[in-house]
Design a protein around this motif. Structure first.
Motif, short mmCIF file in Angstrom:
data_model
loop_
_atom_site.label_atom_id
_atom_site.label_comp_id
_atom_site.label_asym_id
_atom_site.label_seq_id
_atom_site.Cartn_x
_atom_site.Cartn_y
_atom_site.Cartn_z
N GLY A 51 -7.56 20.23 3.57
CA GLY A 51 -8.07 19.98 4.89
C GLY A 51 -7.11 19.39 5.96
O GLY A 51 -6.04 19.27 5.79
N ILE A 52 -7.69 19.54 7.19
CA ILE A 52 -6.68 19.15 8.16
C ILE A 52 -6.30 17.73 8.23
O ILE A 52 -7.25 16.83 8.03
CB ILE A 52 -7.50 19.41 9.80
N GLY A 53 -4.97 17.16 8.45
CA GLY A 53 -4.69 15.98 8.78
C GLY A 53 -3.93 15.37 7.23
O GLY A 53 -2.80 16.17 6.86
N MET A 54 -4.35 14.20 6.74
CA MET A 54 -3.65 13.94 5.49
C MET A 54 -3.30 14.62 4.34
O MET A 54 -2.65 14.91 3.92
CB MET A 54 -4.27 12.53 4.88
N PRO A 55 -4.64 15.73 4.31
CA PRO A 55 -4.27 16.56 2.99
C PRO A 55 -3.39 17.54 3.11
O PRO A 55 -2.86 18.21 2.18
CB PRO A 55 -5.92 17.19 2.89
N GLU A 56 -2.77 17.86 4.42
CA GLU A 56 -1.85 18.87 4.39
C GLU A 56 -0.63 18.60 3.84
O GLU A 56 0.00 19.48 3.22
CB GLU A 56 -1.70 18.98 6.11
N GLY A 57 -0.42 17.36 3.75
CA GLY A 57 0.75 16.96 3.20
C GLY A 57 0.94 17.46 1.45
O GLY A 57 2.22 17.16 1.12
N VAL A 58 -0.31 17.47 0.92
CA VAL A 58 -0.24 17.59 -0.48
C VAL A 58 0.53 18.98 -0.86
O VAL A 58 1.18 18.93 -2.01
CB VAL A 58 -1.99 17.85 -0.94
N ALA A 59 0.50 19.74 0.05
CA ALA A 59 1.25 21.23 -0.31
C ALA A 59 2.77 20.99 -0.48
O ALA A 59 3.60 21.76 -1.20
CB ALA A 59 1.47 22.13 0.96
N ASN A 60 3.29 19.60 -0.12
CA ASN A 60 4.79 19.48 -0.35
C ASN A 60 5.20 18.83 -1.62
O ASN A 60 6.15 18.67 -1.84
CB ASN A 60 5.28 18.59 0.71
N PHE A 61 3.93 18.35 -2.54
CA PHE A 61 4.07 17.77 -3.65
C PHE A 61 3.56 18.53 -4.93
O PHE A 61 3.55 17.85 -5.90
CB PHE A 61 3.66 16.36 -3.39
N ALA A 83 1.17 12.84 -2.80
CA ALA A 83 1.91 13.23 -4.07
C ALA A 83 1.21 12.86 -5.23
O ALA A 83 1.38 13.59 -6.45
CB ALA A 83 3.48 12.14 -4.12
N ARG A 84 0.70 11.54 -5.10
CA ARG A 84 -0.18 11.02 -6.56
C ARG A 84 -1.31 12.06 -6.55
O ARG A 84 -1.69 12.86 -7.90
CB ARG A 84 -0.52 9.63 -6.23
N LEU A 85 -2.05 12.52 -5.62
CA LEU A 85 -3.04 13.62 -5.83
C LEU A 85 -2.69 14.84 -6.07
O LEU A 85 -3.37 15.57 -7.14
CB LEU A 85 -3.82 13.71 -4.26
N ALA A 86 -1.58 15.42 -6.05
CA ALA A 86 -1.00 16.53 -6.40
C ALA A 86 -0.74 16.60 -7.65
O ALA A 86 -0.95 17.63 -8.24
CB ALA A 86 0.41 16.85 -5.61
N GLN A 87 -0.51 15.43 -8.43
CA GLN A 87 -0.35 15.41 -9.70
C GLN A 87 -1.54 15.94 -10.56
O GLN A 87 -1.74 16.31 -11.72
CB GLN A 87 0.08 14.30 -10.40
N PRO A 131 0.82 -1.14 -0.16
CA PRO A 131 0.04 -0.03 -0.06
C PRO A 131 0.75 1.22 0.11
O PRO A 131 2.00 1.27 0.33
CB PRO A 131 -0.83 -0.09 1.52
N LEU A 132 0.17 2.34 -0.44
CA LEU A 132 1.39 3.68 -0.69
C LEU A 132 1.05 4.27 0.74
O LEU A 132 0.26 4.06 1.70
CB LEU A 132 0.44 4.62 -1.27
N SER A 133 2.13 4.87 1.12
CA SER A 133 2.18 5.75 2.29
C SER A 133 1.26 6.92 2.13
O SER A 133 1.01 7.18 1.21
CB SER A 133 3.58 6.20 2.55
N ARG A 134 1.23 7.70 3.27
CA ARG A 134 0.52 8.93 3.38
C ARG A 134 1.08 10.05 2.43
O ARG A 134 0.36 10.57 1.54
CB ARG A 134 0.26 9.71 4.67
N GLU A 135 2.38 9.90 2.38
CA GLU A 135 3.07 10.96 1.51
C GLU A 135 3.16 10.56 0.14
O GLU A 135 2.86 11.54 -0.80
CB GLU A 135 4.43 11.00 1.93
N ALA A 136 3.00 9.38 -0.37
CA ALA A 136 2.63 8.73 -1.56
C ALA A 136 1.46 9.00 -1.96
O ALA A 136 1.10 9.40 -3.29
CB ALA A 136 2.99 7.32 -1.84
N ILE A 137 0.28 8.93 -1.23
CA ILE A 137 -0.99 9.33 -1.56
C ILE A 137 -1.26 10.75 -1.84
O ILE A 137 -1.56 11.27 -3.01
CB ILE A 137 -1.98 9.14 -0.32
#
Length: 225
Positions: free
Chosen positions: A26-36, A11-15, A3-9
């Protein structure tokens, strides 16, 4: 199958975020999208506490305690970013000026219903925050979440069993196993992680899945980088 890590999810969404979009994370997992976010795309990130023009997470040790997102996590701001009050921020949301909102989720139903604020366990601290405004105010809602909870129970369902955040609002779901569009006929899988079969994904889901013609392999963008 891995399975993908949170960061990998993230990164994929950001594309899939398009050039010129205004996007709430949103708060939580979505915050990581800013880095990708892909280089070269003009994307403005919004935070409901009153920021437009957020950047990626600051390097460790360079955090500014006065700059935080709605989840109270440290952020950076891009040149030209704006800071404003909650009234203006929610005016942007309710006025449908956001092209996309990315939310975490506990459950998503085949009709696009979203439950993401309460597990319905009688927790008095549970609070919906601005999620309901975002669910109805953003032009499209994408959800990031694990495909199954810690007990293995499905989060992709025919009907949500937790209190709803929004009805019929979700357009796409990104999980650690698949990318799934929400169509009028229900869930349509467009990508799956390598080594996972349609039968296995169906067994881990609580609603009927349809598989797009030429369903692709879900890449780990963090590993590719």
């Amino acid at each position: 199958m891995t399975p993908l890590s949170r960061e990998a999810i993230a990164a994929r969404l950001a594309q899939d975020i398009q050039d010129g979009w205004h996007v709430n994370l949103g708060i939580g997992m979505p915050e990581g999208v800013a880095n990708f976010l892909p280089e070269g795309r003009d994307i403005l990130l919004h935070s409901e506490n009153g920021i437009l023009g957020m950047g990626p997470t600051p390097p460790e040790g360079q955090e500014d305690p006065t700059l935080v997102n709605a989840g109270k996590k440290p952020i950076t701001m891009l040149p030209g970013a704006s800071i404003f009050d909650h009234a203006m921020s929610f005016g942007l949301i309710r006025g449908r000026h956001l092209n996309l909102c990315v939310l975490g989720g506990y459950q998503v139903a085949e009709t696009g219903d979203l439950a993401n604020w309460s597990l319905d366990h009688g927790d008095p601290i549970a609070s919906v925050g601005g999620a309901m405004d975002l669910a109805v105010g953003a032009q499209r809602i994408w959800v990031m979440m694990q495909h199954n909870d810690k007990s293995g129970a499905a989060r992709i369902l025919e009907q949500c069993t937790f209190p709803l955040t929004g009805s019929g609002c979700v357009k796409r779901v990104y999980t650690d196993l698949a990318v799934i569009d929400v169509e009028p006929e229900g869930f349509v899988v467009t990508e799956m992680v390598a080594g996972l079969t349609p039968e296995e994904l169906q067994d881990r889901s609580g609603a009927k899945l349809r598989f797009a013609e030429g369903c692709g392999t879900l890449p780990d963008m963090t590993r590719a980088a």
